[in-house]
Design a protein around this motif. Structure first.
Motif, PDB file in Angstrom:
ATOM      1  N   SER A 100     104.687  33.332  58.102  1.00  0.00           N
ATOM      2  CA  SER A 100     104.148  34.692  58.346  1.00  0.00           C
ATOM      3  C   SER A 100     103.520  35.134  56.994  1.00  0.00           C
ATOM      4  O   SER A 100     104.168  34.721  55.984  1.00  0.00           O
ATOM      5  CB  SER A 100     105.056  35.733  58.783  1.00  0.00           C
ATOM      6  N   ILE A 101     102.548  36.180  57.098  1.00  0.00           N
ATOM      7  CA  ILE A 101     102.101  36.761  55.846  1.00  0.00           C
ATOM      8  C   ILE A 101     101.890  38.309  56.199  1.00  0.00           C
ATOM      9  O   ILE A 101     101.498  38.534  57.320  1.00  0.00           O
ATOM     10  CB  ILE A 101     100.724  36.428  55.426  1.00  0.00           C
ATOM     11  N   LEU A 102     102.461  39.201  55.328  1.00  0.00           N
ATOM     12  CA  LEU A 102     102.399  40.551  55.522  1.00  0.00           C
ATOM     13  C   LEU A 102     101.614  41.029  54.360  1.00  0.00           C
ATOM     14  O   LEU A 102     102.258  40.921  53.149  1.00  0.00           O
ATOM     15  CB  LEU A 102     103.720  41.261  55.386  1.00  0.00           C
ATOM     16  N   LEU A 103     100.595  41.749  54.339  1.00  0.00           N
ATOM     17  CA  LEU A 103     100.036  42.577  53.430  1.00  0.00           C
ATOM     18  C   LEU A 103      99.957  43.951  53.798  1.00  0.00           C
ATOM     19  O   LEU A 103      99.684  44.309  54.908  1.00  0.00           O
ATOM     20  CB  LEU A 103      98.140  42.037  53.652  1.00  0.00           C
ATOM     21  N   THR A 104     100.618  44.911  52.911  1.00  0.00           N
ATOM     22  CA  THR A 104     100.813  46.208  53.195  1.00  0.00           C
ATOM     23  C   THR A 104     100.488  46.992  51.903  1.00  0.00           C
ATOM     24  O   THR A 104     101.173  46.612  50.733  1.00  0.00           O
ATOM     25  CB  THR A 104     102.240  46.397  53.727  1.00  0.00           C
ATOM     26  N   GLY A 105      99.829  48.000  52.165  1.00  0.00           N
ATOM     27  CA  GLY A 105      99.421  48.793  51.028  1.00  0.00           C
ATOM     28  C   GLY A 105      98.072  49.010  50.705  1.00  0.00           C
ATOM     29  O   GLY A 105      97.515  47.732  50.538  1.00  0.00           O
ATOM     30  N   ALA A 106      97.539  49.884  50.191  1.00  0.00           N
ATOM     31  CA  ALA A 106      96.258  50.091  49.850  1.00  0.00           C
ATOM     32  C   ALA A 106      95.682  49.134  48.552  1.00  0.00           C
ATOM     33  O   ALA A 106      94.566  48.863  48.521  1.00  0.00           O
ATOM     34  CB  ALA A 106      95.799  51.606  49.312  1.00  0.00           C
ATOM     35  N   ASN A 107      96.676  48.634  47.759  1.00  0.00           N
ATOM     36  CA  ASN A 107      96.350  47.728  46.618  1.00  0.00           C
ATOM     37  C   ASN A 107      96.625  46.483  46.695  1.00  0.00           C
ATOM     38  O   ASN A 107      96.664  45.615  45.966  1.00  0.00           O
ATOM     39  CB  ASN A 107      96.878  48.315  45.361  1.00  0.00           C
ATOM     40  N   SER A 108      96.985  46.101  48.110  1.00  0.00           N
ATOM     41  CA  SER A 108      97.227  44.650  48.497  1.00  0.00           C
ATOM     42  C   SER A 108      96.007  44.013  49.033  1.00  0.00           C
ATOM     43  O   SER A 108      95.483  44.474  49.888  1.00  0.00           O
ATOM     44  CB  SER A 108      98.427  44.718  49.536  1.00  0.00           C
ATOM     45  N   ILE A 109      95.677  42.969  48.359  1.00  0.00           N
ATOM     46  CA  ILE A 109      94.265  42.071  48.621  1.00  0.00           C
ATOM     47  C   ILE A 109      94.847  40.662  48.665  1.00  0.00           C
ATOM     48  O   ILE A 109      95.279  40.091  47.595  1.00  0.00           O
ATOM     49  CB  ILE A 109      93.578  42.374  47.588  1.00  0.00           C
ATOM     50  N   LEU A 110      94.266  39.970  49.675  1.00  0.00           N
ATOM     51  CA  LEU A 110      94.214  38.518  49.630  1.00  0.00           C
ATOM     52  C   LEU A 110      92.750  38.031  49.762  1.00  0.00           C
ATOM     53  O   LEU A 110      92.078  38.435  50.582  1.00  0.00           O
ATOM     54  CB  LEU A 110      95.125  37.853  51.027  1.00  0.00           C
ATOM     55  N   TYR A 111      92.414  37.265  48.950  1.00  0.00           N
ATOM     56  CA  TYR A 111      90.928  36.581  48.761  1.00  0.00           C
ATOM     57  C   TYR A 111      91.077  35.265  49.226  1.00  0.00           C
ATOM     58  O   TYR A 111      91.931  34.632  48.374  1.00  0.00           O
ATOM     59  CB  TYR A 111      90.348  36.888  47.456  1.00  0.00           C
ATOM     60  N   ALA A 112      90.492  34.830  50.172  1.00  0.00           N
ATOM     61  CA  ALA A 112      90.349  33.339  50.626  1.00  0.00           C
ATOM     62  C   ALA A 112      88.551  33.160  50.529  1.00  0.00           C
ATOM     63  O   ALA A 112      88.200  33.397  51.654  1.00  0.00           O
ATOM     64  CB  ALA A 112      90.903  33.114  51.746  1.00  0.00           C
ATOM     65  N   THR A 113      88.300  32.947  49.678  1.00  0.00           N
ATOM     66  CA  THR A 113      86.737  32.770  49.386  1.00  0.00           C
ATOM     67  C   THR A 113      86.008  31.849  50.468  1.00  0.00           C
ATOM     68  O   THR A 113      84.868  31.813  50.671  1.00  0.00           O
ATOM     69  CB  THR A 113      86.331  32.376  48.075  1.00  0.00           C
ATOM     70  N   ASN A 114      86.862  30.726  51.056  1.00  0.00           N
ATOM     71  CA  ASN A 114      86.184  29.840  52.035  1.00  0.00           C
ATOM     72  C   ASN A 114      87.050  30.218  53.425  1.00  0.00           C
ATOM     73  O   ASN A 114      86.291  30.731  54.041  1.00  0.00           O
ATOM     74  CB  ASN A 114      86.543  28.332  51.549  1.00  0.00           C
ATOM     75  N   THR A 115      88.049  29.686  53.580  1.00  0.00           N
ATOM     76  CA  THR A 115      88.684  29.949  54.973  1.00  0.00           C
ATOM     77  C   THR A 115      90.060  30.480  54.930  1.00  0.00           C
ATOM     78  O   THR A 115      91.084  30.251  54.077  1.00  0.00           O
ATOM     79  CB  THR A 115      88.705  28.639  55.597  1.00  0.00           C
ATOM     80  N   PHE A 116      90.319  31.141  55.739  1.00  0.00           N
ATOM     81  CA  PHE A 116      91.858  31.834  56.191  1.00  0.00           C
ATOM     82  C   PHE A 116      92.128  31.462  57.511  1.00  0.00           C
ATOM     83  O   PHE A 116      91.186  32.017  58.555  1.00  0.00           O
ATOM     84  CB  PHE A 116      91.873  33.292  56.079  1.00  0.00           C
ATOM     85  N   ALA A 117      93.465  30.830  57.704  1.00  0.00           N
ATOM     86  CA  ALA A 117      93.528  30.429  59.026  1.00  0.00           C
ATOM     87  C   ALA A 117      95.110  30.694  59.347  1.00  0.00           C
ATOM     88  O   ALA A 117      95.859  30.530  58.713  1.00  0.00           O
ATOM     89  CB  ALA A 117      93.293  28.836  59.202  1.00  0.00           C
ATOM     90  N   CYS A 118      95.198  31.585  60.592  1.00  0.00           N
ATOM     91  CA  CYS A 118      96.519  31.696  61.102  1.00  0.00           C
ATOM     92  C   CYS A 118      96.758  30.897  62.320  1.00  0.00           C
ATOM     93  O   CYS A 118      96.248  31.148  63.382  1.00  0.00           O
ATOM     94  CB  CYS A 118      96.710  33.302  61.409  1.00  0.00           C
ATOM     95  N   GLY A 119      97.618  29.689  61.864  1.00  0.00           N
ATOM     96  CA  GLY A 119      97.642  28.866  63.012  1.00  0.00           C
ATOM     97  C   GLY A 119      96.755  27.754  62.883  1.00  0.00           C
ATOM     98  O   GLY A 119      95.792  27.708  63.664  1.00  0.00           O
TER      99      GLY A 119
END
Length: 394
Positions: A100-119
Motif C-alpha cells: 500500500s501507499i497512503l498520501l495524506t495532507g495538503a502538502n503530500s505529493i508523489l510525482y511519477a513523471t512516467n508511470t504510476f501503477a497500483c497492481g
C-alpha cells in the motif's frame, strides 16, 4: 534536515525472511536521494516493512517499488507532508499482495513523471490519496497484467487529486479492480481512459460519489473496451466529464468479450457530461445505461447497437422525476432486440429519434411510460428506417 545520498539501488527487505523493518524520513530538508538510474525497493521480497516521508522530508529515485516479489506482503509507504519524486512508481510489482501507499495532507505529493501503477502483477494492492494530497503522473494503471486483481485506489477529500497527463486504465488486463472518488476528490486523465481494456479484464468498477467529486478526461472514455462486466457509477451529486467519444461495451472494429458492461448515473445533481458521441453495444450485448432519480446526462449523438454483429439486449433506462437526458443530435436505437425505456417522469431532449432494428424477429423498441414522462424531439421521429424493424410505444 539530514540528507542521505545512496550511490546505487536501495533494497529494504531483500529476502522473504526480512520483515517489519522501517525507515523514517522526517523534517524540513531531510531526504533520501538515489541516482537517476536507481530503484528504491520497499519490501522487495519481505513483509510488513514500512517507510514514512513526513513533515517536509523527501525521497527521490528513478523507480520506487512497494512490494516486489510474490512473497512481498503488507509493505507500506506513508507520505504525510512529504514529497516523493520518481519516474516510475509500482505498488504490487511482481506478484506481491496487500502492499500500500497512503498520501495524506495538503502538502503530500508523489510525482511519477512516467508511470504510476497500483497492481502491476500483484493482488490486493491499495493506494489512498486523502485530505488534499496529490498524485501526479504521466500514465496511470490499476490492475496492469493478467492476475493483477482486486487492487484499489481511493481519492477522497477536498483538494485530493490524482492527475494523469496521458492514459488512465482501470483494469488493463487485471480483474475486480476498483477506483473510488469521494468527498470532493478529483481524478484527471488526458489520454485514453478505459475501464476493462483487454478481453481478460473482468468486473472492474469505478465509483464517483458525493458533491464536488469528479472524474474528468480530455480524451476517449470506455467502459468495457474489450472486457466483460465492468461498471461506472456516478452517485449523490458527483460529476464525470469526457471531451471526446464515450463507449459502453466495445469500440468500433473490435472483436471482443465486451458484454455486460454498465453505467449508472443516479441522484439529484449527479452528472455525466459527454461532450461528443456516446455509443453502446458496438458488437457486444447485455450492456446497460441507467440514468435515474434526478440525475443528468448530456451527449451529442447517441447510438445503441450500431455494430454489425447479432449481439442483443443492450438497454438504456431513464427514469424518475427530475431526471434529464439531453442530446444535441440524434438518438438511434439499432441492432437486435435493443431497447430504450423512459419512465416515471423524466425529460429527454434530442434533435432526432430513430428506432431502426435489423431483424423482424428481434426488433428494437423505444418505450415512453408514466405520468409526466416527456421526450422533446426537434426533428424527425422514425420507427423503422428503410428495411429496418423498430417500434416506438407511448
Amino acid at each position: 534536515g539530514g540528507k542521505a545520498i545512496v550511490s546505487n539501488d536501495f533494497y529494504l527487505a531483500i529476502d522473504s525472511a526480512s520483515s517489519n523493518n522501517s525507515i523514517s524520513i522526517t523534517g524540513s530538508g531531510s531526504s533520501l536521494i538515489l541516482p537517476a538510474n536507481s530503484e528504491f525497493s520497499l519490501g522487495f521480497a519481505g513483509s510488513g516493512n514500512s517507510v514514512v516521508v513526513s513533515n517536509g522530508g523527501g525521497l527521490a529515485a528513478r523507480q520506487v517499488t512497494v512490494g516486489g516479489a510474490e512473497t512481498a506482503q503488507r509493505n507500506s509507504l506513508l507520505v504525510c507532508g512529504g514529497v516523493v519524486t520518481t519516474r516510475y512508481t509500482y505498488v504490487g510489482d511482481e506478484g506481491g499482495w496487500s502492499n500500500s501507499i497512503l498520501l495524506t495532507g495538503a502538502n503530500s505529493i508523489l510525482y511519477a513523471t512516467n508511470t504510476f501503477a497500483c497492481g502491476v502483477s500483484g493482488r490486493a494492492s491499495r493506494v489512498e490519496i486523502l485530505n488534499g494530497a496529490r498524485l501526479l503522473d504521466g500514465w496511470g494503471r490499476i490492475g496492469w497484467e493478467t492476475g493483477a486483481d482486486s487492487n484499489t485506489v481511493i481519492v477522497s477529500g477536498a483538494g485530493s487529486t490524482w492527475s494523469n497527463s496521458y492514459d488512465l486504465c482501470v483494469g488493463l488486463r487485471g480483474s475486480y479492480n476498483t477506483m473510488i472518488v469521494s468527498n470532493g476528490g478529483t481524478v484527471w486523465s488526458g489520454g485514453w481512459t478505459p475501464v476493462g481494456q483487454e478481453s481478460d479484464s473482468v468486473g472492474n468498477t469505478v465509483i464517483v460519489t458525493g458533491p464536488g467529486s469528479s472524474w474528468i478526461t480530455t480524451n476517449i472514455f470506455l467502459i468495457g473496451e474489450r472486457g466483460l462486466s465492468n461498471r461506472l457509477e456516478i452517485r449523490d451529486g458527483a460529476y464525470v466529464s469526457n471531451a471526446w467519444y464515450a463507449y459502453i461495451g466495445d469500440s468500433p472494429g473490435e472483436s471482443s468479450n465486451a458484454h455486460g458492461n454498465s453505467v449508472l448515473v443516479t441522484g439529484p445533481n449527479s452528472r455525466w457530461v459527454c461532450h461528443s458521441m456516446l455509443r453502446m453495444g458496438d458488437d457486444s450485448g447485455w450492456n446497460r445505461l441507467e440514468v435515474r432519480d434526478g440525475a443528468f446526462l448530456s451527449a451529442s449523438n447517441v447510438y445503441l447497437g450500431m455494430g454489425s454483429s447479432s449481439w442483443t439486449c443492450n438497454v438504456i433506462d431513464v427514469s424518475g422525476p427530475g431526471t434529464i437526458w439531453t442530446n444535441t443530435g440524434m438518438v438511434d436505437i439499432d441492432g437486435h432486440d435493443n431497447s430504450c425505456t423512459v419512465s416515471n417522469g423524466p425529460t429527454v431532449y434530442s434533435a432526432e429519434l430513430r428506432a431502426s432494428g435489423e431483424d423482424s424477429n428481434t426488433p428494437v423498441r423505444i418505450v415512453l411510460d408514466g405520468t409526466n414522462t416527456q421526450w422533446f424531439c426537434a426533428g424527425r421521429v422514425v420507427a423503422g428506417l428503410s428495411t429496418s424493424y423498430g417500434f416506438i410505444t407511448v
